[in-house]
Motif scaffolding. Structure first.
Motif, PDB file in Angstrom:
ATOM      1  N   ALA A 162      -8.268  -0.229  -3.960  1.00 34.97           N
ATOM      2  CA  ALA A 162      -7.372  -1.263  -4.551  1.00 34.97           C
ATOM      3  C   ALA A 162      -7.890  -2.370  -4.722  1.00 34.97           C
ATOM      4  O   ALA A 162      -7.930  -3.149  -5.858  1.00 34.97           O
ATOM      5  CB  ALA A 162      -6.146  -0.910  -4.024  1.00 34.97           C
TER       6      ALA A 162
ATOM      7  N   GLU B 137      -7.937   3.956   0.216  1.00 31.89           N
ATOM      8  CA  GLU B 137      -7.322   3.832  -0.985  1.00 31.89           C
ATOM      9  C   GLU B 137      -6.970   2.233  -1.039  1.00 31.89           C
ATOM     10  O   GLU B 137      -7.193   1.814  -2.051  1.00 31.89           O
ATOM     11  CB  GLU B 137      -6.020   4.562  -0.938  1.00 31.89           C
TER      12      GLU B 137
ATOM     13  N   ALA C  62      -6.507   3.792  -9.741  1.00 33.84           N
ATOM     14  CA  ALA C  62      -6.181   2.605  -9.240  1.00 33.84           C
ATOM     15  C   ALA C  62      -5.257   1.929 -10.356  1.00 33.84           C
ATOM     16  O   ALA C  62      -5.881   2.039 -11.704  1.00 33.84           O
ATOM     17  CB  ALA C  62      -7.334   1.690  -8.916  1.00 33.84           C
TER      18      ALA C  62
ATOM     19  N   GLN D  91      -6.788  -4.031  -8.135  1.00 36.32           N
ATOM     20  CA  GLN D  91      -5.368  -3.405  -8.736  1.00 36.32           C
ATOM     21  C   GLN D  91      -4.628  -3.458  -7.426  1.00 36.32           C
ATOM     22  O   GLN D  91      -4.710  -3.682  -6.115  1.00 36.32           O
ATOM     23  CB  GLN D  91      -6.005  -2.037  -8.949  1.00 36.32           C
ATOM     24  N   GLN D  92      -3.274  -2.970  -7.717  1.00 39.15           N
ATOM     25  CA  GLN D  92      -2.234  -3.121  -6.565  1.00 39.15           C
ATOM     26  C   GLN D  92      -2.191  -2.248  -5.553  1.00 39.15           C
ATOM     27  O   GLN D  92      -1.813  -2.158  -4.684  1.00 39.15           O
ATOM     28  CB  GLN D  92      -0.716  -3.008  -7.280  1.00 39.15           C
ATOM     29  N   ALA D  93      -2.840  -0.881  -6.267  1.00 36.18           N
ATOM     30  CA  ALA D  93      -2.756   0.322  -5.189  1.00 36.18           C
ATOM     31  C   ALA D  93      -3.884   1.257  -5.838  1.00 36.18           C
ATOM     32  O   ALA D  93      -4.241   1.429  -7.076  1.00 36.18           O
ATOM     33  CB  ALA D  93      -1.603   1.074  -5.340  1.00 36.18           C
ATOM     34  N   ALA D  94      -4.037   2.206  -5.089  1.00 40.70           N
ATOM     35  CA  ALA D  94      -5.092   3.354  -5.635  1.00 40.70           C
ATOM     36  C   ALA D  94      -4.901   4.587  -5.004  1.00 40.70           C
ATOM     37  O   ALA D  94      -4.155   4.628  -3.751  1.00 40.70           O
ATOM     38  CB  ALA D  94      -6.503   2.980  -5.209  1.00 40.70           C
TER      39      ALA D  94
END
Length: 352
Positions: free
Chosen positions: A73, A69, A222, A78-81
């Motif tokens: 990201a 994850e 994400a 992106q910041q998170a996934a």
């Protein structure tokens, strides 16, 4: 007409007792037949087995999923996934969360995986829909509506242009299914994320299948850390069995393999565009590995099939709809394959 095979298609496929060139399916990077890739899958299977026997909310978690994850990201910027066992499940999780953030505005042709019961998909032209939607959102308070769309239309060979979102100044969530862009679009295969405009109002939530480019059963969402944290609290995430651990292991280890396959795929796309440049019926304005024939008849399909070339030819997503004829390239195809296909197409379209 459905053809049956008893073997895995690669650059060719055997059906009706004959070997055909295979220009269908969606394994764009050709990973499903790669010996190196299969070795990575074998390593993952030997180390982690066939399944991780716990839900995502269980009190014992496998660190491999956190690694995957984080990597997804970073790859998509992106910041998170959050990862899921399928692309369909990931899309449903994204939409289930999104409709709590405003009234959904569905783009024309939105993939069924993005839909929920009662959702209405807009008709008409995609570009007109986005322009109209931005105007609508700018007249409404923040967080009134949610935009839901695909990044790529693989049935028309189009990459959607999200530049109008640059003038969106009201806050709104924008859900984008990038299943046919992740691994293919962008400098490093990061997908549509690399070309999304900076926007005062838009907050992006990207979902994608890992099957289309990477040949792995699995999916991901994400976006902003707060959105991903909320998705992790949904039953669609907490109660689900995670992605097969061997698939997670393989994605993490296969970066150089993906890079080389993407280089070959892009070379193949360029070559076929050059070889078929005189055929008006075969446009490819967006440089995708999908060449959509303007000719929707069964004739071109059967003509190529008689010359042992199998292309994608069926109605989708409505089996009662119009036939869509497409040539789909992969990194597996050789220059000779492209030469043969191009010669057949030139011969077909030059008939009097």
């Amino acid at each position: 007409m459905i053809r049956i095979t008893h073997s895995m298609p690669g650059r060719t496929v055997v059906c009706d007792g004959r070997e055909h060139l295979f220009f269908s399916g969606f394994s764009y990077l050709g990973m499903h037949t790669s010996p190196v890739y299969r070795q990575l899958l074998t390593e993952g299977q030997e180390q982690f087995g066939s399944v991780y026997p716990s839900s995502r909310i269980g009190n014992l978690q496998l660190s491999l999923y956190e690694q995957l994850e984080h990597a997804l990201a970073v790859h998509t910027g992106q910041q998170a996934a959050a990862c899921f066992s399928s692309g369909y499940l990931s899309a449903q999780a994204a939409v289930t969360y999104a409709i709590t953030k405003g009234t959904p505005l569905y783009a024309p042709g939105a993939h069924p995986a993005l839909r929920y019961s009662g959702g209405t998909v807009a008709a008409g032209n995609w570009n007109d829909w986005l322009e109209t939607s931005v105007d609508l959102l700018n007249r409404e308070p923040d967080h009134t509506n949610v935009l839901i769309t695909d990044a790529v239309d693989p049935l028309r060979g189009e990459v959607h242009d999200f530049s109008p979102l640059a003038r969106l100044h009201r806050k709104a969530l924008v859900v984008i299914d990038d299943s046919h862009g992740l691994g293919i679009l962008g400098k490093q295969g990061e997908g549509i994320a690399g070309s999304l405009p900076a926007s005062e109002g838009a907050r992006y939530l990207i979902t994608a299948s890992l099957a289309k480019a990477y040949s792995l059963e699995g999916g991901m969402v994400a976006g902003h850390a707060a959105d991903i944290a909320a998705i992790r609290r949904l039953p669609l995430f907490t109660a689900s069995t995670p992605i097969i651990p061997a698939n997670a292991y393989t994605w993490l280890k296969a970066g150089p393999v993906y890079t080389e396959a993407l280089r070959i795929l892009r070379s193949n796309i360029t070559a076929l565009v050059r070889l078929t440049g005189g055929i008006d019926e075969l446009p490819n304005p967006h440089g995708l590995p999908v060449f959509v024939l303007n000719d929707a008849s069964e004739e071109v399909y059967t003509w190529l099939l008689s010359r042992e070339t199998l292309i994608s030819s069926f109605a989708y997503p409505d089996p009662q709809g119009d036939r869509i004829n497409r040539i789909i390239l992969s990194a597996l195809h050789t220059p000779d394959d492209l030469d043969m296909l191009a010669a057949q197409l030139v011969q077909y379209y030059s008939r009097t």
